[in-house]
Every structure is written in structure tokens, then in C-alpha cells.
Design a protein around this motif. Sequence first.
Motif, PDB file in Angstrom:
ATOM      1  N   ALA A   5     -74.834  27.633  19.408  1.00 21.03           N
ATOM      2  CA  ALA A   5     -75.870  28.627  19.720  1.00 21.03           C
ATOM      3  C   ALA A   5     -76.904  28.057  20.678  1.00 21.03           C
ATOM      4  CB  ALA A   5     -76.551  29.094  18.428  1.00 21.03           C
ATOM      5  N   PHE A   6     -77.279  26.784  20.483  1.00 22.86           N
ATOM      6  CA  PHE A   6     -78.217  26.149  21.410  1.00 22.86           C
ATOM      7  C   PHE A   6     -77.636  26.118  22.822  1.00 22.86           C
ATOM      8  CE2 PHE A   6     -79.708  23.569  17.547  1.00 22.86           C
ATOM      9  CZ  PHE A   6     -80.718  24.477  17.276  1.00 22.86           C
ATOM     10  N   GLY A   7     -76.341  25.783  22.925  1.00 26.20           N
ATOM     11  CA  GLY A   7     -75.697  25.755  24.230  1.00 26.20           C
ATOM     12  C   GLY A   7     -75.667  27.120  24.885  1.00 26.20           C
ATOM     13  N   ALA A   8     -75.439  28.156  24.087  1.00 26.19           N
ATOM     14  CA  ALA A   8     -75.419  29.522  24.628  1.00 26.19           C
ATOM     15  C   ALA A   8     -76.789  29.921  25.151  1.00 26.19           C
ATOM     16  CB  ALA A   8     -74.960  30.500  23.546  1.00 26.19           C
ATOM     17  N   ILE A   9     -77.831  29.532  24.440  1.00 26.38           N
ATOM     18  CA  ILE A   9     -79.191  29.849  24.881  1.00 26.38           C
ATOM     19  C   ILE A   9     -79.506  29.154  26.200  1.00 26.38           C
ATOM     20  CG2 ILE A   9     -81.641  29.539  24.323  1.00 26.38           C
ATOM     21  CD1 ILE A   9     -80.812  29.853  21.355  1.00 26.38           C
ATOM     22  N   GLU A  10     -79.085  27.888  26.316  1.00 27.09           N
ATOM     23  CA  GLU A  10     -79.342  27.142  27.545  1.00 27.09           C
ATOM     24  C   GLU A  10     -78.600  27.751  28.731  1.00 27.09           C
ATOM     25  OE1 GLU A  10     -80.168  24.760  30.607  1.00 27.09           O
ATOM     26  OE2 GLU A  10     -81.265  24.986  28.735  1.00 27.09           O
ATOM     27  N   GLN A  11     -77.357  28.146  28.505  1.00 20.65           N
ATOM     28  CA  GLN A  11     -76.558  28.674  29.611  1.00 20.65           C
ATOM     29  C   GLN A  11     -77.069  30.027  30.092  1.00 20.65           C
ATOM     30  OE1 GLN A  11     -74.208  26.973  31.238  1.00 20.65           O
ATOM     31  NE2 GLN A  11     -74.643  25.261  29.854  1.00 20.65           N
ATOM     32  N   GLU A  62     -79.923  32.838  28.429  1.00 19.89           N
ATOM     33  CA  GLU A  62     -80.723  33.311  27.311  1.00 19.89           C
ATOM     34  C   GLU A  62     -80.508  34.795  27.042  1.00 19.89           C
ATOM     35  OE1 GLU A  62     -85.458  33.562  26.408  1.00 19.89           O
ATOM     36  OE2 GLU A  62     -84.680  31.642  27.168  1.00 19.89           O
ATOM     37  N   ALA A  63     -80.410  35.597  28.097  1.00 21.39           N
ATOM     38  CA  ALA A  63     -80.208  37.039  27.929  1.00 21.39           C
ATOM     39  C   ALA A  63     -78.862  37.330  27.278  1.00 21.39           C
ATOM     40  CB  ALA A  63     -80.310  37.746  29.274  1.00 21.39           C
ATOM     41  N   ALA A  64     -77.831  36.609  27.720  1.00 18.23           N
ATOM     42  CA  ALA A  64     -76.505  36.803  27.127  1.00 18.23           C
ATOM     43  C   ALA A  64     -76.495  36.376  25.657  1.00 18.23           C
ATOM     44  CB  ALA A  64     -75.461  36.017  27.913  1.00 18.23           C
ATOM     45  N   ALA A  65     -77.217  35.305  25.346  1.00 21.05           N
ATOM     46  CA  ALA A  65     -77.295  34.854  23.956  1.00 21.05           C
ATOM     47  C   ALA A  65     -77.946  35.923  23.077  1.00 21.05           C
ATOM     48  CB  ALA A  65     -78.083  33.551  23.877  1.00 21.05           C
ATOM     49  N   ILE A 116     -77.825  36.283  18.944  1.00 18.96           N
ATOM     50  CA  ILE A 116     -78.432  34.994  18.599  1.00 18.96           C
ATOM     51  C   ILE A 116     -79.949  35.143  18.601  1.00 18.96           C
ATOM     52  CG2 ILE A 116     -78.740  32.593  19.320  1.00 18.96           C
ATOM     53  CD1 ILE A 116     -75.958  32.718  20.560  1.00 18.96           C
ATOM     54  N   PRO A 117     -80.622  34.801  17.507  1.00 16.87           N
ATOM     55  CA  PRO A 117     -82.094  34.874  17.482  1.00 16.87           C
ATOM     56  C   PRO A 117     -82.703  33.745  18.313  1.00 16.87           C
ATOM     57  CG  PRO A 117     -81.274  33.978  15.422  1.00 16.87           C
ATOM     58  CD  PRO A 117     -80.066  34.350  16.220  1.00 16.87           C
ATOM     59  N   VAL A 118     -82.889  33.990  19.590  1.00 13.88           N
ATOM     60  CA  VAL A 118     -83.259  32.956  20.548  1.00 13.88           C
ATOM     61  C   VAL A 118     -84.560  32.270  20.160  1.00 13.88           C
ATOM     62  CG1 VAL A 118     -83.940  32.517  22.939  1.00 13.88           C
ATOM     63  CG2 VAL A 118     -81.992  34.003  22.445  1.00 13.88           C
TER      64      VAL A 118
END
Length: 329
Positions: free
Chosen positions: A197-203, A205-208, A213-215
Motif C-alpha cells: 500500500a505504501f508503494g501504491a501511494i508513492e507511485q 496517490e490518486a490511483a491509490a 487505500i486510506p492514503v
Amino acid sequence: MTATLAPPSTPTPDAARRSPWPLVGCVALFTLAAPPLFAAYAFFDVLVLTGIWGIAALGTGLLSGYAGQVSLGQGAILGLGAYAAALAVTEWRLPEPLGILLAIGVALVVALITAPLLRLHGFYLALATLALGLIITQAFTNLGSLTGGVSGRSVPALSVGGVALDSREASFWTGWAVLTVALAGIGNLMRSRYGQAFGAIEQDEAAARALGIPVFRYKTALWLIAAALTAVSGALYAHHLQFLSPDQFGIDASVQIVAAVIIGGTGLRLGPVLGMWLLQALPQVTRDLGISTPLATGVLMIAVMVFFPGGLSEALLRLGRLGRARKET
């Protein structure tokens, strides 16, 4: 137009999934073997400070590499940990280990209160954390009855179970042991679903967010982890140095921690520690060469950002891959 400040480097998915145990094992062996081998040499003091400050650099690298957040207030959090641990021992007569736990608690409370800053991005977040650091360091000066103000205050050496850990070797073992545990914890965290989830947020944020995912919650978690690690680093630094003053935790300390992440990179989990080792060793090198340490630090940072954007650890990783590819061919 929104101003942005890019994180020092972005961890690759392969690095995030890699088992931390080989690296942790190597660091643990180094922790055990280094004092008998190097304690007689002058650069051993650099290794001691690298272990202690490297803990803070690890937390900042985690925040920058996986949440894309650049904090310029980590020096002040380092100071919070240092002063909280010092006050716990000298004023409230608590054992040193409890003082370190208190330091973590204080840092976590401040991190929770300031978590709304994470809704800012890039340049604005950097400025907000810089302002936060200035406020906290000014408090260290103004609360002279507790902190000693500009005159500073003495701190006893670390003691566990009545055994004083007041030697250089003991400071090395303590700092590097905590660093080893932190490496293991971070490595396992990044291999879990939380790390994904952290990786998704970094790549993106909008897609996460679109994936549910609760950014903000995940960014807050990294903010808290970074604060806790930095507070532990500050507490160990206080007991090692046995003296505290506000000027030790100003903007210079924050810049040094961030610079360690920029130079070392976060592509490998030991990257920020590598960067911190270089920064701790740099004053001795520049003194021998007769040049300015800030000048050398600035040139090193620029060179790394231009030629090795992922940091020196990422460059070493690519060099290793290139070597293996040549052997296979």
C-alpha cells in the motif's frame, strides 16, 4: 501552478519485496565485530555516530521513499527525544530505558498533533515542517528551567540494569543494535501488504485512493514511525554525548538527516545509513584537505542528485547487477 519538491529517491518494488534477513545478518555481524577491530582508530567515533544518527535517517528515508514526504523538521524531533530522555533521568529519576520509552511517547504525541501537515504536498510540506522545527527548537531555548537554555544541560551515560554503558564501544553496540532491529522491522513491514500500500501511494496517490487505500492514514503511520525512530536516535545521542544544547537540533541537524537520505538513497534499506556514514566522515576528510565541510557537503549532494538520482546505494546495486550480467555472459 503547484510547487513540488520530489522525494530523494523512490524504492523499487523488487527492493521492497527482498528479504531483509541477509542484510540484517550482515549488519548484526558488523555490530559484533567492529569494536574489537576498529576501536583503536580515530574513525571509530564516526562509526558510533553513524549508528546513532542512522536510526533517524532510516525513519526519514522510510517517510521520503514510500510516502513521498520530505520533512525538514526531523532535527527538532531528534531534540525532543534527547531532551525527553534527559529529563526523565535527571529530573524524574526514571531508569534510562524508561526514559527512552518516554522519548518515543513524546515524539508520537507531537507527530499525532502535527499529522494534519501531511495533507500538504512537496514544497509546502517542507516549509511547514521547517517551521515546526523552528518552533520546537525555540522552545528548547525558552524553557531554560527544563532544558538549561543556551547554557545546555548535562546528561548521564546510558545505564541498563545498573551497568553503565559509558564507553565508546558500548555506545557503538547500543546504537548499531537498535539500528539492526529497525532494519529488520522496516524490511518485514515493506514486504507485508502495508508495504504494498505504501508503494501504491508513492507511485500514484490518486490511483491509490481509487483502489480504496486510506492514503492519509498510511502517511500518518509512516510519520509516526519516522518520529519514533528519530526520538530513539535523539535519546541515544543524548546519553552518548552527555550534554545537550538547543543549537545541536536546529536546521543543520534536519538538513544532515535529509542529506543522508539524498546521498545514500532509499533504493536499498541501508542507503540512508550509508549516506549518514559519509556525512559523519566528511568533516575529518575536509579538515585534512583544508576545505569547507558545508561546501563539500553541497558539492556531494549536487553530484549525487545529478549523476545518481537514486542515491549511492542504488548505484551500487546497479553496479552489482552489471557485474553479475557480465559473469553470466
